[in-house]
Write an enzyme that holds these catalytic residues in place. Structure first.
Site, PDB file in Angstrom:
ATOM      1  N   GLY A  51       0.810  -1.338   0.086  1.00 26.38           N
ATOM      2  CA  GLY A  51       0.294  -0.211  -0.310  1.00 26.38           C
ATOM      3  C   GLY A  51       0.565   1.204  -0.106  1.00 26.38           C
ATOM      4  N   GLU A  92     -16.705  10.888  -0.192  1.00 29.10           N
ATOM      5  CA  GLU A  92     -16.353  11.526  -1.760  1.00 29.10           C
ATOM      6  C   GLU A  92     -16.520  10.238  -2.416  1.00 29.10           C
ATOM      7  OE1 GLU A  92     -11.816  11.094  -1.404  1.00 29.10           O
ATOM      8  OE2 GLU A  92     -11.530  12.581  -1.610  1.00 29.10           O
TER       9      GLU A  92
END
Lengths: 401, 401
Positions: B12, B170
């Site tokens: 990540g 979002e």
């Protein structure tokens, strides 16, 4: 003075071409023309297997009716037919009703499942834009599920297509092209995918020449398709089918292409059905009704040579439209009606991608890329008849081959 | 002579940047570096809400690890971590195991559902490429179903997003852009669509400045989003949620963004958890383990000024990676370790399309297109750090604004 009113039900191949021909043949003062359709668009039924597989966008398969029909000549009514009251010469719609002097029925087909348990509820069918695009979305959803499941998931990637006729085989050809692409998109090993065609007859594409059938089988098998011919589907479940002596095949997606019948409105309106459709007279009128024509997938038209009805195709529906428009014109002008004669220009089946096979004109067999090229010519010819060169440019098929 | 072995778990933001920095700081002879990841690609967690809504293609959100990590310096192991045996200094993988001298844990988050009945089974989460793209496919499938159903179908077009934090808001912004497009595609009246955000706190985006929150609410409400703040979800069912005093809201798609916790491997491996994550020391090591660093969404890092942990973001994960790489270098070279200090460059929330809001650098508030422009700058900056200008050109965001 009231002009005679011609009402056309359904904007499929038969209804669209009849309407188009009537506007060409008749003078405005000879008749009023009304076209009734559920949607404001016409769709190409013979392209729907591509929409279902996701190899063409749905909007390629449909055309706004008002783009190709002269709206000054034709009254477009967007509504759904409920029943035809032939005694009263009127049609009941969901939101009203409409009277006619001459009626043209081109309401298309419905899935016929021959009473196979569960087939109606659990299998998709390639039958309209709505019913086709849901197949694509369902299939893509199964692929998206795959990597989110832990066990017992391989069947999500299995496709069962019931019926090895024209539509079933053309659909399988598209699947054979599309699925490797979906595997790449969803990070799935393409060897996990199974496409299984199940056909009750001893061969797929019954009625086709053996050499053409062998070519199709070989072409599809080489792309991983499995055929189970001479095999009856006994039951269709949510996640698979039962075949033969109780063998279960699990699948993520099941599509039934094994049978069609006339739109159920025809039977409900009291027309006599033979094997799900109406045997029409040689001038295409419903027996006993001098003012009702039935065309396309709602009708059987007898081939006097073979003594059997012609197989229903888009090609025959369009030729029926010509005869129908001529005969309505004859009725209006008091002249003699013509008998329908089918001029077989050949049949080409697409097998996905660059693959195709079929016969043309004089019975000449075509294979592979030349068949595919001919298939595109056929598809584009219809667009040309309907909307001229502009429509061909906008919606035509110009894939490299 | 054996070189020390650094093992990084998870590619990540934290794991990728730590690995990248280690290859820059260390000479090849100083250590072996191993990066273990489930997939051969890295994905941008902060873009997954766009993948889930279908506003960007999934492949925009992922980068092949081998494209940005020097494979001569780093041994990439594609495998899934099962457990960390910290006593033995080894990591058990699904297909083997691996020993380490220094371990960096960047295994990311999992959905935390706080025991809400049915939430685990029935709600989607925006958590990986696989778990995000299934949301898109599920949603498109609901739209495709709509015109094939007769009654009781409006809920298919209702979206419930549980949680009004950064990801939830979002995501809703992207939905507000995407759904009108899907309505057009599937011939659906866009007034039939409902997007409902349910948040237990008295406001969405807790922690943000009130003026910014008001802007976000207004922007989203003007595009049809409904907010239910101060509302607890009591139960999540397959086709809806129960809120408040038993009110049921039916929905076709339910997405939970209301809570995250460290990857469950952390707890299973015996690290002590506080509210689902590990409270790490100021040098980012797990308390009591001089050779194990825990970064990103697996860790809480204390903000000494406020006395509360920093909220976990991609920005902080990347800064942690710098400190982690420095501290491993220090351990190898016998020098002093540094304390992590967060340098807040601001936070911008995208609200879909051209809409965004947030704060930058000195706390200056930004709204609308200038905030959106800054959001793209932030997104592209990460790509630049990871893969230089080439990666920015290939995967960067250059939407017109």
């Amino acid at each position: 003075m009231n002009k005679p009113k011609i009402v056309v039900l359904g904007a499929g191949y038969a209804g669209m071409m009849t309407t188009k021909r009537l506007t060409q043949k008749l003078k405005p003062e000879e008749a009023d023309i009304v076209l009734v359709n559920k949607h404001n668009y016409h769709y190409q039924t013979t392209w729907l297997h591509e929409v279902a597989a996701g190899t063409i966008d749905q909007n390629r398969s449909r055309i706004m009716i008002s783009d190709v029909i002269n709206r000054k000549r034709v009254n477009l009514v967007q509504d759904t037919v409920v029943e035809i009251k032939k005694g009263d010469k009127r049609v009941v719609l969901e939101n009203g009703e409409i009277e006619y002097d001459y009626l043209v029925i081109g309401l298309g087909f419905e899935k016929a499942t021959f009473g196979i348990p569960g087939m109606e509820e659990n299998a998709f069918s390639i039958q309209s834009v709505d019913k086709s695009r849901i197949i694509r979305e369902h299939m893509e959803y199964q692929f998206a599920r795959y990597n989110n499941e832990n066990a017992d998931k391989d069947h999500l990637l299995t496709f069962i297509v019931g019926g090895g006729g024209f539509t079933g085989i053309e659909f399988i050809g598209e699947l054979a092209e599309r699925l490797p692409e979906l595997c790449k998109r969803f990070d799935i090993d393409k060897n996990k995918v199974r496409i299984i065609n199940i056909e009750a007859a001893p061969t797929i594409l019954p009625g086709f020449n053996k050499e053409l059938i062998d070519y199709a089988v070989h072409s599809l098998e080489s792309r991983g398709v499995e055929f189970k011919v001479g095999t009856m589907i006994k039951e269709c479940k949510e996640d698979g089918v039962i075949v033969g002596e109780g063998e279960e095949i699990k699948a993520g997606t099941i599509v039934w292409t094994g049978g069609v019948q006339a739109n159920s409105i025809i039977g409900k309106s009291g027309f006599e059905l033979t094997k799900g459709k109406v045997n029409v007279d040689s001038d295409l009128r419903a027996p006993g009704y001098h003012d009702v024509f039935i065309l396309g997938d709602c009708a059987w038209v007898m081939d006097e040579e073979s003594g059997r009805p012609y197989p229903p195709t888009a090609q025959i529906a369009m030729q029926e439209a010509d005869t129908c428009a001529n005969n309505i014109t004859a009725l209006l002008r008091g002249s003699k009606l013509e008998r329908f004669r089918f001029d077989n220009k050949g049949t080409v089946a697409s097998l996905g991608g660059k693959h195709a096979m079929g016969t043309v004109f004089d019975g000449k067999k075509l294979f592979g890329v030349s068949a595919k090229a001919m298939k595109n010519v056929i598809d584009n010819r219809y667009l040309f008849l309907l909307g001229g060169p502009k429509l061909v440019l906008r919606k035509g098929k110009f894939r490299p081959f």
